[in-house]
Write an enzyme that holds these catalytic residues in place. Structure first.
Site, PDB file in Angstrom:
ATOM      1  N   HIS A  25     -10.934   3.056  -5.927  1.00  0.00           N
ATOM      2  CA  HIS A  25     -10.693   2.482  -7.252  1.00  0.00           C
ATOM      3  C   HIS A  25     -10.737   0.959  -7.220  1.00  0.00           C
ATOM      4  CE1 HIS A  25      -8.588   6.303  -8.970  1.00  0.00           C
ATOM      5  NE2 HIS A  25      -9.810   6.529  -8.539  1.00  0.00           N
ATOM      6  N   GLU A  76      -8.753  -1.259  -8.519  1.00  0.00           N
ATOM      7  CA  GLU A  76      -7.475  -1.885  -8.184  1.00  0.00           C
ATOM      8  C   GLU A  76      -7.271  -1.900  -6.667  1.00  0.00           C
ATOM      9  OE1 GLU A  76      -6.478   0.893 -11.765  1.00  0.00           O
ATOM     10  OE2 GLU A  76      -8.014   0.766 -10.205  1.00  0.00           O
ATOM     11  N   CYS A  84      -4.114   4.845 -11.962  1.00  0.00           N
ATOM     12  CA  CYS A  84      -3.660   6.175 -11.547  1.00  0.00           C
ATOM     13  C   CYS A  84      -2.377   6.025 -10.723  1.00  0.00           C
ATOM     14  CB  CYS A  84      -4.747   6.878 -10.737  1.00  0.00           C
ATOM     15  SG  CYS A  84      -4.989   6.208  -9.074  1.00  0.00           S
ATOM     16  N   CYS A  93      -2.902   4.147  -7.398  1.00  0.00           N
ATOM     17  CA  CYS A  93      -3.106   2.710  -7.594  1.00  0.00           C
ATOM     18  C   CYS A  93      -1.806   2.027  -8.007  1.00  0.00           C
ATOM     19  CB  CYS A  93      -4.209   2.449  -8.617  1.00  0.00           C
ATOM     20  SG  CYS A  93      -5.868   2.765  -7.961  1.00  0.00           S
TER      21      CYS A  93
END
Length: 162
Positions: free
Chosen positions: A79, A81, A117, A120
């Site tokens: 991801h 992040e 999420c 993250c």
């Protein structure tokens, strides 16, 4: 000409970073800023050296009709992040702000109904980031306070220990 406010300036940059994403569903761009200095950037894509979904031409989660926000373990991507956090020293992230933007991979249009999420969120907490600012529309955003994630620990709901 009116000068762009700093929040939307940083969100504009995170939205441009999202254009590098390689997901076939949604492309995210993240930047970490502290003291008006960009510490790191990140977008979603496969780990270094592995084929991206855009290269392979398919998405496992799409093939299985997995709804948004579920079964991330099936995703090839790291991801945005996480990639951003990986690229920054922790000492620079303490007290910083993470700016996040998301684009629909098929249309390129801004997709504003997003949040990090759960994995993250854990990484953002451990990195020492104070706030997450998410673009919701061209000149609009929402701000999430990371300390709220700590105080309202939804990972403990229904848990009975390790």
């Amino acid at each position: 000409m009116e000068r762009r406010d700093k929040t939307n300036y940083y969100l504009d940059i995170s939205q441009t970073v999202a254009e590098r994403g390689t997901c076939l569903r949604r492309n995210f761009g993240a930047i970490i800023v502290k003291n008006d200095e960009i510490i790191a950037t990140g977008y979603n894509g496969a780990p270094r050296g592995r084929a991206n979904c855009s290269d392979v031409g398919s998405c496992t989660r799409d093939k299985l009709n997995v709804p948004k926000g579920q079964r991330y373990e099936l995703c090839r991507s790291v991801h945005a992040e996480a990639n951003c956090i990986i690229s920054a020293p922790r000492t620079s992230m303490i007290g910083s702000v993470l700016y996040l933007a998301c684009l629909d991979a098929k249309t390129g249009e801004l997709f504003g109904d997003v949040e990090p999420c759960s994995m993250c969120k854990r990484q953002i907490i451990n990195a020492g980031i104070d706030r997450v600012v998410i673009r919701t529309a061209k000149d609009e955003f929402k701000t999430l306070t990371v300390n709220d994630w700590i105080e309202n620990d939804d990972s403990l709901i229904g848990s009975e220990g390790y």
